[in-house]
Structure formats: C-alpha cells, structure tokens
Design an enzyme around this catalytic site. Structure first.
Site, PDB file in Angstrom:
ATOM      1  N   THR A 100       0.834  -1.200   0.000  1.00  0.00           N
ATOM      2  CA  THR A 100       0.000   0.000   0.000  1.00  0.00           C
ATOM      3  C   THR A 100       0.868   1.249   0.000  1.00  0.00           C
ATOM      4  OG1 THR A 100      -1.730  -1.165   1.214  1.00  0.00           O
ATOM      5  CG2 THR A 100      -1.803   1.243   1.244  1.00  0.00           C
ATOM      6  N   CYS A 136      25.117   5.635   7.482  1.00  0.00           N
ATOM      7  CA  CYS A 136      24.901   4.188   7.465  1.00  0.00           C
ATOM      8  C   CYS A 136      26.111   3.417   7.988  1.00  0.00           C
ATOM      9  CB  CYS A 136      24.574   3.718   6.055  1.00  0.00           C
ATOM     10  SG  CYS A 136      23.043   4.397   5.416  1.00  0.00           S
TER      11      CYS A 136
END
Length: 383
Positions: A237, A323
């Site tokens: 979705t 990261c």
C-alpha cells in the site's frame, strides 16, 4: 546547537510537515480502494507522481515510489540482474559506492554475479574511459553514484552515460542520485540514465520515502510479491502522506537548485580555506566537489573523539556516512582513495544546508581550531 550533518538527513520543510499531517488526517483512504476515500487518495497519488516527473523531466509512468534510496538501489540492481540474467552476469560499479549499492553487489557476487569495482583516483572520481575499459559483452549493468556521500566527489555522469550507450547500447545504466539532486544540475534524458534513485529526507522531505525512475520499456523483476501496486513493480500500500510530502520537497529542491548551489559553494569556499590554515588536518574533499560536503581527517586521532568535542562546542558533524558511522573500522571510501589507515580512521564530514550563514561557518571553524588545540594538548600530555 548548529547542525552541519545535512548529508545524513535534512530538517523537513515546514510546509512539507503541514502537508503530510493534512493528508494523513484528511485523506487516509487506501488508494487502491474503490470508494470515494480511496479515489481521493488515488488522485493525490497520481498528482504527486506527476509533480515528481515534472521536476525530473521524465514521464509519470516512469516513477516508482519506494521506502527510500536503499530500496530503490536494491530494486534497480537486483531487479535488473534477475530480469536480464540471460544477457550475462557482469556488473560494473565503483569502490566508493553507498553501502546500499556496494553490499547489494557483494550479495549478488555470492549468487554468481561477476562484479568489477572500479578504483578511484585520489580525488575520488572515475572517468568515462575507466568505465568503458571495464565493459564486456556480458556486462548487464553499470551502477555509479552522482555524488559521494562521504567526500562530495562528483562523477561525470553525463559523459559516463553517453560512452556506455554509444559503445554498448544494451547495457543498463543506474545512478544513485541521492546526494546530487537539488544541489547539482543533471538531465536524466541527456545523461542516458535508465534508473535513478532518490531519497526524500536528503532534500528536506520525510524519512522513509523515496523513488526510482525506471526508463520506459525497461523491465524490472520486483523484490516484493503482493498486491501489484506501482504497476506491479513494487507491491505494498502506497504511503500517500509521505509521497505527497516528497513531491512538494522534490518540486522545491528542483526550483531552488541553482540558487541553493550558489550559496553553498560560497560557504564551502570559506570552510575549505579555513581548514587549510590548520596544518594538522588533511583535506579529503576535492576543491571541485559538490557544494554541500567537506571532508577532512586528523590523522592519528579517533574521529569520534573530535566529533564529540565539537558537539561540546555546540556543533553537530559526522564521521563516515550515517549508514557506516557506528562501525569502528577505517572508511572504505577513504581507503579506496589511497588514504593511509590513520587518515581513513579519523575522517570528519561537514555537510551544509540552506539555513547556514557565513558567520555560522566561521564559528564552526573557530570551534574546529579550538578542538585541534585541545587535542594537541592531549597528545602532548600522553607522549
């Protein structure tokens, strides 16, 4: 606190925050639903796709919404290598790519792919000729970032794209555009890019949303099986509030790019000039780098030590990319640039934003000078 870590994430525009809140509150329908609430959300989704496409000067049908650049990069690389495996198993990339590209390639090597990691020059760049020399008849994909997230090194994307397509038109060209968009001009069409990744939070949009441009006619094997959203290329979705917020941030970044870059280049010049006055520091960013990133090292000193001392002075900076910053090993990017291990382990990244002024940068330089002085005293006391 003065925030100088825009390459990790940017503070969202106030109007983006308001837009996300409004859509989340008033237009919460599932865009796949057939009732009125779903149709309203579907219209917002379509308009957001059009806005992103207009800003990138591509077609709306070529935009896939994702959860961010990590997913976009994985979908681009894995999707291509699965879809076009009959063409070959060779990938060309560079030794300084973001982990979401580098680690994906490492993963694919374990699955039988052959990956060439191009070495970079001392300034962190490759040339179109370097790329051309690595191409083979079984090369399927070339993946090269526009701007390096640690040092700000800029790759000649248009030259690379054209040399690839002029010699091997079937090879697919992917560009991680995360650190370049909104700071540097780049034409996806003129650069002959097939796949282009973006993440909204790098240009003052929400976290957890991004996009992948996929050239019309190019097929991708999906990473996610499910309801077939995004024309079957990315099931799940759609996050309509964040997508609409990203569309607004994309439009603002594209409209303000030229003015923004001009301001940041001025600040970058002041910053580099000041850092060069401190002989203990080693500048790792080329003078010709991207407008918002400056990277330096204090060889022999742990990067975290300097980072926390600058934080005590009221300034937020970073070490490696966000990261990789929690890892203690030397920067893979700096090692690839032939920096010594003690230099690669002591890197500090400063990344500028539109709220910064000349005085902010000068205050940061004074804080760095004070910090270097304190560290010298510590080193002297320990000798």
């Amino acid at each position: 606190m003065k925030y100088f870590d825009h390459a990790a994430t940017t503070p969202p525009h106030e109007e983006v925050v308001r837009t996300v809140a409004e859509v989340m509150t008033q237009h919460f329908g599932n865009p796949s639903s057939l009732h009125r609430l779903g149709e309203d959300s579907g219209k917002l989704l379509s308009r957001a796709r059009e806005v992103c496409a207009e800003s990138l000067r591509v077609s709306p049908e070529e935009i896939i919404f994702t959860s961010g650049a990590t997913e976009s990069n994985n979908l681009a690389i894995q999707g291509v290598m699965t879809q076009y495996r009959q063409r070959g198993n060779h990938i060309v990339t560079t030794a300084i790519e973001h982990p979401s590209v580098y680690e994906t390639c490492k993963q694919l090597e374990k699955q039988g792919c052959d990956v060439t990691y191009l070495p970079v020059r001392a300034d962190g760049t490759v040339t179109a000729e370097d790329v051309l020399s690595a191409l083979r008849d079984n090369t399927v994909l070339v993946s090269i970032m526009h701007v390096n997230n640690e040092t700000g090194a800029m790759q000649p994307i248009a030259e690379i794209g054209n040399v690839i397509k002029n010699h091997y038109p079937r090879i697919i060209f992917h560009v991680d555009g995360v650190q370049g968009f909104g700071k540097l001009p780049l034409s996806i069409r003129d650069s002959r890019i097939d796949l282009y990744s973006l993440s909204a939070h790098k240009f003052r949009g929400p976290k957890g949303i991004g996009l992948l441009y996929v050239r019309e006619g190019l097929m991708l094997a999906p990473l996610l099986a499910g309801g077939g959203q995004e024309r079957g290329r990315r099931s799940g979705t759609e996050n309509v509030p964040y997508i609409v917020g990203m569309a607004k941030a994309v439009r603002l970044a594209a409209e303000q790019q030229e003015h923004y870059a001009k301001r940041l280049y001025k600040l970058r010049h002041i910053l580099i000039e000041g850092l060069q006055q401190l002989p203990e520091l080693e500048l790792n960013s080329a003078l010709s780098g991207a407008p918002h990133i400056v990277h330096f090292s204090y060889p022999g000193m742990k990067a975290e030590t300097m980072l926390h001392m600058l934080e005590e002075e009221g300034f937020i900076v970073s070490t490696q990319s966000a990261c990789s910053s929690k890892r203690s090993e030397p920067s893979r990017v700096l090692l690839a640039m032939n920096k010594a291990p003690d230099c690669a382990a002591s890197g500090i990244r400063i990344s500028l934003g539109e709220e910064h002024t000349d005085e902010d940068v000068r205050q940061l330089l004074r804080a760095i000078e004070n910090t270097v002085g304190r560290l010298q005293q510590l080193k002297g006391g320990n000798s």
